[in-house]
Design a protein around this motif. Structure first.
Motif, short mmCIF file in Angstrom:
data_model
loop_
_atom_site.label_atom_id
_atom_site.label_comp_id
_atom_site.label_asym_id
_atom_site.label_seq_id
_atom_site.Cartn_x
_atom_site.Cartn_y
_atom_site.Cartn_z
N UNK A 1 0.81 -1.21 0.00
CA UNK A 1 0.00 0.00 0.00
C UNK A 1 0.84 1.26 0.00
N UNK A 2 2.16 1.08 0.14
CA UNK A 2 3.06 2.23 0.16
C UNK A 2 4.46 1.69 -0.13
N UNK B 1 9.12 -8.60 -1.07
CA UNK B 1 10.00 -7.62 -1.70
C UNK B 1 9.27 -6.67 -2.64
N UNK B 2 7.98 -6.46 -2.41
CA UNK B 2 7.23 -5.53 -3.27
C UNK B 2 7.61 -4.08 -2.99
N UNK B 3 8.04 -3.81 -1.76
CA UNK B 3 8.28 -2.42 -1.33
C UNK B 3 9.76 -2.11 -1.26
N UNK C 1 5.90 -2.98 -9.26
CA UNK C 1 4.64 -2.93 -8.51
C UNK C 1 4.02 -1.54 -8.55
N UNK C 2 4.84 -0.52 -8.26
CA UNK C 2 4.28 0.83 -8.17
C UNK C 2 4.24 1.52 -9.53
N UNK D 1 1.19 3.53 -11.89
CA UNK D 1 1.54 4.93 -12.21
C UNK D 1 1.85 5.71 -10.93
N UNK D 2 2.53 5.03 -10.00
CA UNK D 2 2.94 5.63 -8.74
C UNK D 2 4.47 5.67 -8.67
N UNK D 3 4.96 6.42 -7.73
CA UNK D 3 6.39 6.45 -7.43
C UNK D 3 6.72 5.27 -6.53
N UNK D 4 7.84 4.56 -6.80
CA UNK D 4 8.82 4.74 -7.86
C UNK D 4 8.50 3.86 -9.07
N UNK D 5 8.94 4.27 -10.22
CA UNK D 5 8.76 3.46 -11.42
C UNK D 5 10.08 3.21 -12.13
N UNK D 6 11.19 3.68 -11.54
CA UNK D 6 12.52 3.49 -12.12
C UNK D 6 13.50 3.17 -11.00
#
Length: 465
Positions: free
Chosen positions: A130-131, A167-169, A209-210, A214-219
């Motif tokens: 969720x974050x 390890x999603x976050x 995941x993020x 379309x959330x941060x981070x994407x790179x």
């Protein structure tokens, strides 16, 4: 006035004054939750009689392989180990002829209990997606002690595990070190006095995941910025709390559970366990740790660790790797079977891990595969070094090496009696002692723990591993 009466009057006067001062003094303020114990271990050693395993080949993971040796376990501790050890007359003797003894296996990367069987959505509790930063969550608060995968790991000779969030976050939360025994609550499993860890993840997972949302981070540069922002905020939080703790004047700062965990990383109280595949990212994370003044205890998975083995050795950061898993995603393409052996050769502290409920049952075979891959490539890996990959070295990764991981007098009696050479695919754990307690016996159904989830199910022969 008589001397005795004068003394009595003086004593009464002094007592009255002291009582008056105490009455005028405000009552001590009620302690806040930050001052109280947070989820302490309730682990208690199971009592078991004195045990002597005799005439076995003992692999200590401390340099010695002892043929025809004896090991004595008393009150949860190893009291003697060697070739000429006398057998106490009141000991339960276990004949180890033709068998091998090793320390209990330690898995430094497991998701047992937080991704429990039967793997439905209801048991999927390892990732709080969720974050990108959820340092406030603790893996132990998702752990299900009735996971039926636990008895299978015990039957594979595993006595201690490090349970991590997924390890999603970028920062996934706190880890838990658990003794692997049957229990009703996770607190009954928590390794007493063990230090918490923090799960951090690099690379594809968090940015995928993020980024898909379309959330941060994407790179990857977003990943790095996310760590830096989190630890920058933790620096401010740590300074505020350290200043208040120095004199306890006024109201304490507002409590923030996310920053509280990160601040303890900065204080050196919590180990950092970093999921990271690529060599370049490991080097960058070492730079990040230097920027904020903490150390990374271990890189986990680390399929390209062999490319930066010298950097890991210099930093004192361990590599927790697979024997031969790689190629299942882009950042895992450059894995090689000689990874562990090359790390060992470079002087980096090397451990193997499962990250898998099936692999945890056969970590002895994983060590054998990695050892033979190195030897086949001309890298001189000894049997003792390979055994340390699943015992002594993961004990260091968890910070429990002073009490576990080797067979030495004074160490915790986490001991496995194997049916043969532990590096053979035909060998199985015969008996498993956890803190001196016979938690598993392949020949005795009374010492083959089963989960409540398996009640009324009759296991087929050999299905326990």
């Amino acid at each position: 006035m008589p001397r005795l009466l004068t003394c009595l009057l003086a004593a009464v006067t002094a007592a009255s004054a002291a009582w008056a001062q105490g009455a005028a003094r405000p009552a001590p303020a009620e302690s806040s939750s930050v001052d109280r114990q947070q989820y302490p271990s309730q682990y208690a050693r199971h009592p078991y009689p004195l045990v002597a395993i005799t005439n076995a080949t003992i692999m200590t993971a401390a340099g010695a392989e002892i043929p025809h040796g004896t090991i004595v376990l008393r009150d949860g501790r190893i009291v003697a180990v060697g070739a000429g050890v006398p057998v106490p007359p009141d000991a339960l003797q276990v004949d180890g002829t033709g068998k091998y003894v090793t320390p209990g296996i330690i898995d430094p990367h497991s998701h047992l209990g937080v991704y429990a069987a039967p793997a439905t959505e209801a048991e999927s509790d390892g990732n709080e997606m969720t974050n990108p930063v959820t340092a406030e969550v603790w893996a132990e608060h998702s752990f299900w002690p009735q996971d039926p995968q636990i008895p299978l790991a015990i039957a594979g000779g595993v006595t201690t595990i490090l349970v991590l969030p997924g390890s999603a976050n970028l920062i996934g939360g706190r880890t838990a070190i658990l003794k692997l025994i049957p229990a009703r609550t996770v607190q009954e499993l928590k390794f007493p006095g063990a230090r918490y860890g923090l799960k951090v993840a690099c690379g594809e997972n968090p940015k995928r995941i993020y980024g898909q949302r379309n959330q941060f981070p994407s790179t990857r540069m977003g990943n790095m910025a996310g760590y830096r922002m989190a630890f920058s905020a933790a620096e401010v939080y740590r300074r505020k709390w350290d200043a208040w703790n120095a004199d306890r004047r006024g109201d304490p700062p507002e409590r923030n559970l996310r920053l509280e965990t990160l601040a303890d990383v900065l204080r050196g109280r919590i180990y950092v366990h970093n999921h990271c595949y690529r060599a370049d990212e490991m080097a960058q994370m070492l730079d990040l740790a230097r920027e904020f003044g903490f150390r990374i205890r271990a890189f986990h998975h680390a399929v390209e660790a062999y490319k930066v083995a010298d950097l890991l050795a210099q930093a004192g950061t361990a590599a927790v790797v697979w024997a031969d898993w790689y190629g299942f995603k882009e950042e895992a393409m450059d894995g090689i079977q000689q990874n562990a052996a090359l790390l060992q050769q470079a002087g980096a502290r090397t451990s193997l891990h499962s990250d898998d409920p099936g692999g945890i049952q056969r970590l002895n075979q994983e060590a054998a595969k990695a050892m033979y891959a190195g030897q086949h490539a001309g890298i001189p890996v000894t049997r003792d070094q390979a055994l340390r990959w699943i015992t002594a070295n993961p004990a260091w990764v968890l910070g429990i090496d002073s009490i576990a991981g080797t067979l030495e007098p004074g160490k915790m009696a986490d001991v496995v009696l194997w049916s043969g050479d532990p590096f053979s695919v035909y060998t199985k754990a015969q008996r498993v002692y956890n803190d001196g307690w016979l938690v598993y016996d392949r020949d005795d159904a009374a010492h083959q723990p089963r989960s409540d989830f398996e009640l009324n199910q009759v296991p087929t022969p050999g299905s326990d591993r």
